[in-house]
Design an enzyme around this catalytic site. Structure first.
Site, PDB file in Angstrom:
ATOM      1  N   ASP A  16      43.302  36.378  43.415  1.00 46.25           N
ATOM      2  CA  ASP A  16      42.698  36.373  42.191  1.00 46.25           C
ATOM      3  C   ASP A  16      42.921  35.632  41.117  1.00 46.25           C
ATOM      4  O   ASP A  16      43.403  35.752  39.130  1.00 46.25           O
ATOM      5  CB  ASP A  16      44.339  37.623  41.006  1.00 46.25           C
ATOM      6  CG  ASP A  16      44.466  38.779  42.222  1.00 46.25           C
ATOM      7  OD1 ASP A  16      44.265  39.623  42.979  1.00 46.25           O
ATOM      8  OD2 ASP A  16      45.485  38.982  42.140  1.00 46.25           O
ATOM      9  N   LYS A  19      38.060  34.376  41.364  1.00 46.94           N
ATOM     10  CA  LYS A  19      36.968  33.757  43.442  1.00 46.94           C
ATOM     11  C   LYS A  19      35.522  34.415  43.015  1.00 46.94           C
ATOM     12  O   LYS A  19      34.401  33.924  43.162  1.00 46.94           O
ATOM     13  CB  LYS A  19      36.949  33.387  44.178  1.00 46.94           C
ATOM     14  CG  LYS A  19      38.425  32.915  43.985  1.00 46.94           C
ATOM     15  CD  LYS A  19      39.244  32.673  45.904  1.00 46.94           C
ATOM     16  CE  LYS A  19      39.934  33.951  45.810  1.00 46.94           C
ATOM     17  NZ  LYS A  19      41.334  34.248  45.282  1.00 46.94           N
ATOM     18  N   GLY A  43      40.054  41.929  46.595  1.00 48.12           N
ATOM     19  CA  GLY A  43      39.510  42.749  45.802  1.00 48.12           C
ATOM     20  C   GLY A  43      38.537  41.979  44.603  1.00 48.12           C
ATOM     21  O   GLY A  43      39.017  41.191  43.739  1.00 48.12           O
ATOM     22  N   HIS A  44      37.588  41.770  44.693  1.00 50.71           N
ATOM     23  CA  HIS A  44      36.366  41.346  44.184  1.00 50.71           C
ATOM     24  C   HIS A  44      36.147  41.962  42.439  1.00 50.71           C
ATOM     25  O   HIS A  44      35.174  42.989  42.926  1.00 50.71           O
ATOM     26  CB  HIS A  44      35.726  40.707  44.314  1.00 50.71           C
ATOM     27  CG  HIS A  44      35.922  39.242  45.270  1.00 50.71           C
ATOM     28  ND1 HIS A  44      34.959  38.352  45.967  1.00 50.71           N
ATOM     29  CD2 HIS A  44      37.262  38.550  45.163  1.00 50.71           C
ATOM     30  CE1 HIS A  44      36.106  37.216  46.611  1.00 50.71           C
ATOM     31  NE2 HIS A  44      37.478  37.541  45.997  1.00 50.71           N
ATOM     32  N   GLN A 222      42.375  35.721  48.646  1.00 48.23           N
ATOM     33  CA  GLN A 222      43.506  35.711  48.724  1.00 48.23           C
ATOM     34  C   GLN A 222      43.108  33.951  47.369  1.00 48.23           C
ATOM     35  O   GLN A 222      42.120  33.294  47.412  1.00 48.23           O
ATOM     36  CB  GLN A 222      44.812  35.280  49.715  1.00 48.23           C
ATOM     37  CG  GLN A 222      45.344  37.053  49.953  1.00 48.23           C
ATOM     38  CD  GLN A 222      44.122  37.398  50.773  1.00 48.23           C
ATOM     39  OE1 GLN A 222      43.265  36.578  52.082  1.00 48.23           O
ATOM     40  NE2 GLN A 222      42.982  39.146  50.373  1.00 48.23           N
TER      41      GLN A 222
END
Ligand code: IMP
Length: 423
Positions: A16, A19, A43-44, A222
């Site tokens: 988080d 990225k 989750g992006h 991650q």
């Protein structure tokens, strides 16, 4: 001889770090983007104008027209989720034709892996706090040589046998919790043909691209502290999130990689269980969480917040061999009066260390040594260059650079693509 350029983007905290935004910005300058590990636990969130895209498996580079996006062999592919994302992108008008490739060596994450993950978490005395997306069980099957890969989808009877075996094992382990699995499993396998049509040899494709002078971005999910080997084990994910995992995870050798950009948030967050040494007292924790919108993109869980931890960042710089760092969410600290940085930890024997300890249990109780910095209390969201930033913000960044030991190459000051300072 490869004449192209290969850059790795890696998270340097507990994931988080933002990225997705950095990859999105860097994607502009590359031809191919490849994910090298993880699955739908990531989750992006990418903002383009008014639109928000949340991607779990497909690299965020897909939002850029014309770029080729790959999922490497190091990824565990949740077939149902993958096509849900794929179809949602297509529905929003993103042209996907010929743009997504999936490694034939990537392992399939099947519904029983998710059921097992949920069961393990529910039954464990000490919970990891996983995303419940089946990641651990899918990598367990891979390491246990019981997994199924994209290439196996063409396997006819053998495929059927392996799937039945996997299902039986899951049933033995979780009994009633496995009800209804068969339907989802059939659904996944029915998508096999569609998935096979996207199959590629990512190592071959990337090597050819680099030989042809193309630019490649390898995108990690991650972060370093969640790496299976180098993170806060057992409170980690089940893959190598760090830069060395990039070559393995797409099928190219380490000599093909030219640079490694480490992404650090201007403070620290953690979701899931496990130690967070620089954690904030409840009032500031809540304030930063609200200012930074620190809720999981995958699970919606509130993230715990902490001051910037230079012990971890320096460790991440070493483990990943960083050539540069991108600092994100600097603007979240715009209204904070006094900002701390953890520069060392006290140890049980009364001493102190600047090295990130391997002993996760002792990490639960370390006391960070903080230095405090005056805040800048000025809006930074319109800054385009370092010179546009207030003096105290520049001093804070200089200190992060000094303590981490890698040069800052980017600073993000907002969610928009344009809110980025390139150094
Ligand atoms: P898993 O990857 O779902 O097995 O979860 C293992 C640990 O990694 C848990 O603490 C999760 O919260 C954490 N985790 C997994 N993916 C992410 C991510 O994308 N961002 C932040 N934490 C993550």
């Amino acid at each position: 001889m490869a004449t192209g350029q290969c850059k790795v983007v890696v998270g340097c905290q507990w994931g988080d770090e933002g990225k997705g935004k950095i990859v999105d910005v860097l994607a502009e300058d590359v031809d191919v983007i490849a994910r090298y590990q993880g699955g739908a636990n990531a989750g992006h969130t990418v903002h383009v104008g008014e639109e928000e895209f949340i991607l779990h498996q497909i690299p965020s580079g897909i939002i850029h027209p014309g770029k080729r996006c790959l999922l490497g062999n190091g990824v565990v592919l949740d077939v149902l989720q993958f096509f849900e994302e794929y179809d949602a992108l297509a529905e929003r008008g993103i042209d996907l034709l010929g743009r997504i490739g999936v490694s034939e060596r990537a392992h399939l994450l099947l519904p029983y892996h998710k059921a097992l993950d949920r069961a393990f978490e529910d039954q464990a005395a000490e919970k990891i706090g996983t995303t419940r997306r089946g990641i651990g069980p899918a990598y367990e099957a891979k390491a246990g040589r019981r997994g199924l890969r994209v290439a196996d989808l063409r396997g006819g009877e053998r495929l059927e046998e392996r799937v039945q075996e996997g299902l039986e094992r899951a049933r033995e382990r979780i009994g009633g919790g496995s009800n209804g699995l068969e339907g989802d499993l059939r659904g996944s396998l029915q998508l096999g043909e569609r998935l096979s049509s996207l199959a590629t040899d990512t190592g071959f494709e990337l090597t050819e691209a680099l030989r042809a002078g193309k630019r490649v971005l390898l995108e990690g999910a991650q972060g370093t502290a969640l790496d299976l080997d180098h993170g806060t084990y057992p409170f980690v994910t089940s893959s190598n999130t760090t830069a060395s995992g990039a070559g393995t995870g797409v099928g190219i050798g380490p000599t093909m990689i030219d640079s490694v950009v480490g992404v650090v948030k201007a403070y620290t967050t953690r979701v899931g269980n496990g130690p967070l040494p620089s954690s904030l007292e409840p009032g500031m924790d809540q304030r930063i969480r609200e200012l930074g919108g620190e809720f999981g993109a995958t699970t919606g869980r509130p993230r715990r917040c902490g001051w910037f931890d230079a012990v971890l960042a320096r460790y991440a710089a070493r483990v990943n061999g960083l050539t540069g760092i991108a600092v994100t969410k600097l603007d979240v600290l715009d209204t904070i009066g006094e900002i701390s940085i953890a520069v060392a930890y006290s140890t049980k024997d009364g001493g102190s260390t600047k090295e990130f300890p391997a002993d996760t249990w002792s990490l639960e109780s370390v006391q960070p040594h903080y230095e405090t910095h005056p805040g800048w209390q000025t809006d930074t969201t319109r800054a385009k260059t370092l010179a546009d930033l207030p003096k105290n913000a520049r001093a804070y960044l200089n200190r992060i650079e000094e303590l981490t030991g890698a040069p800052i190459t980017m600073v993000s000051v907002g969610t928009e693509r344009t809110q980025i300072i390139r150094v």
